[in-house]
Design a protein around this motif. Sequence first.
Motif, short mmCIF file in Angstrom:
data_model
loop_
_atom_site.label_atom_id
_atom_site.label_comp_id
_atom_site.label_asym_id
_atom_site.label_seq_id
_atom_site.Cartn_x
_atom_site.Cartn_y
_atom_site.Cartn_z
N GLY A 9 15.23 9.46 5.02
CA GLY A 9 14.31 8.33 5.21
C GLY A 9 13.50 7.99 3.99
N VAL A 10 13.50 8.85 2.96
CA VAL A 10 12.76 8.58 1.73
C VAL A 10 13.67 7.85 0.75
N THR A 11 13.22 6.70 0.28
CA THR A 11 14.04 5.88 -0.62
C THR A 11 13.62 5.98 -2.08
N GLY A 12 12.49 6.62 -2.36
CA GLY A 12 12.04 6.74 -3.74
C GLY A 12 10.70 7.43 -3.84
N THR A 13 10.34 7.85 -5.04
CA THR A 13 9.06 8.51 -5.28
C THR A 13 8.45 7.97 -6.57
N ILE A 21 0.85 -1.19 0.00
CA ILE A 21 0.00 0.00 0.00
C ILE A 21 0.88 1.24 0.00
N PRO A 22 0.38 2.35 -0.51
CA PRO A 22 1.18 3.59 -0.48
C PRO A 22 1.55 3.96 0.96
N GLN A 23 2.83 4.02 1.22
CA GLN A 23 3.28 4.34 2.58
C GLN A 23 3.01 5.80 2.93
N ALA A 24 3.10 6.68 1.95
CA ALA A 24 2.80 8.10 2.14
C ALA A 24 2.49 8.72 0.79
N TYR A 51 2.03 21.08 1.76
CA TYR A 51 1.42 19.98 1.03
C TYR A 51 0.38 19.26 1.90
N GLU A 52 -0.58 18.63 1.24
CA GLU A 52 -1.51 17.75 1.93
C GLU A 52 -0.86 16.38 2.08
N TRP A 53 -1.06 15.76 3.23
CA TRP A 53 -0.36 14.52 3.54
C TRP A 53 -1.35 13.43 3.92
N SER A 54 -1.12 12.23 3.45
CA SER A 54 -1.84 11.03 3.89
C SER A 54 -0.87 9.87 3.87
N ASP A 55 -1.05 8.91 4.76
CA ASP A 55 -0.13 7.77 4.80
C ASP A 55 -0.86 6.50 5.19
N TRP A 56 -0.09 5.43 5.37
CA TRP A 56 -0.64 4.10 5.61
C TRP A 56 -1.45 4.01 6.89
N VAL A 92 6.84 7.69 9.60
CA VAL A 92 6.15 8.66 8.75
C VAL A 92 5.66 9.91 9.49
N PRO A 93 5.38 9.86 10.82
CA PRO A 93 4.98 11.11 11.48
C PRO A 93 6.03 12.21 11.38
#
Length: 398
Positions: A86-90, A63-66, A241-246, A229-230
């Motif tokens: 901490g971000v490994t890719g987009t 699932i999309p992590q963020a 930006y608007e943010w949503s995560d797992w 992710v917090p």
Amino acid sequence: MFHPLPVFIGLRYLRGRSGDKFGRFVSYMSTAGITIGVMALVTVLSVMNGFEGQLKHRILGVIPQAIVAGDAQHAPDVNTLANLEGVTGTAPIVSTDSVVQSPKSISAGKLLGVDVGAREPIREFMVRGDFDLLTPGSYNLVLGRKTARDLDVSVGDKVRVMITSASQFTPVGRIPSQRNFTVTGIYDTATDVDNQLMFGNLNDVARLMRLPRSQPADLRLFVEEPFNVPILEKVAESMGYEWSDWRALRGELFQAVKMEKNMMGLMLSLIILVAAFNIISALIMVVMEKQSEVAILKTQGMNHNGIVALFVVQGASSGVIGALLGGVAGSVLALNINEVMAIFNLSLLGGGLSLPVVLKPEQVLSVVIGAIALSLIATLFPSLKAASVRPAEALRYE
């Protein structure tokens, strides 16, 4: 070999005399109790780590992590977000709730529009078809095995995808945006994700959602540690930006797993606590028996701290030995638990599945240190009681 006097006498008391069989029995039971408690705690925590790791891989890895969303005036900055710690890719993504209908059934879930040229973890779990067939304009769809089974469809079948959030006016009223898709792939993660996520091409899904061409796609972030992710959320929100995560989809599940892990650790820690009470009982009996000897040691010049150290050494030895044995035995059992269960013809998961095990050395070390610390605390009261013995009263009738 030289030993400090309290250590020498404490270890000598630990061996006990030949007539003190009951005291030695209680001491041995204390050691055995701590060994069993530490061994059980290490084994269970290792298995729980394995289950948690599998859930993270099969659910949080899919699932999309963020997801970071912007607008036409403030599109997500790929370079800035990709360079966050901490971000490994987009990857670009659009998502929406949808309803899927086949000739025989109907189902609902979340439809993800993805770019087949970008990173997509679901490829690892494909069991039929080809994920790369999600090309622009093809209106192809990849379903989970449970969804495909519920809809009674397979690769090559057509289904109708409806999006209630995007509707249009017709002579018969307002109807949801909909279109026929062809199933070109089926994936299987062996989790409930299989009946919730569906994948289509980014452009096809955006067109079905009736998104303006000027609106950029959202940005999906792949993170090294999903539980962090917090921290990233605060950074993204500070950029506007608007943010949503797992956590919105699976937060409750992992909270439940964490709580169950903590409760199992607490319950098994009670075994170690009971064994520590046995140390107190055994040491109190030794103190009562050795009052005259303690009095003689005091008359020979041993101070209050020396007496305390003497009985701490004797009592804590059971805890140290038991914790070390338990740590080693628990590690060996955890690493070979599936082989041990096979010997007794046991299968907790059924179907020939093996228990996942992740042994963390730092976790084993913390359990061992905790058991030793608990055994040290258990020796304080009897040791202080022994140090308070008055030589005159203890030797009055000797």
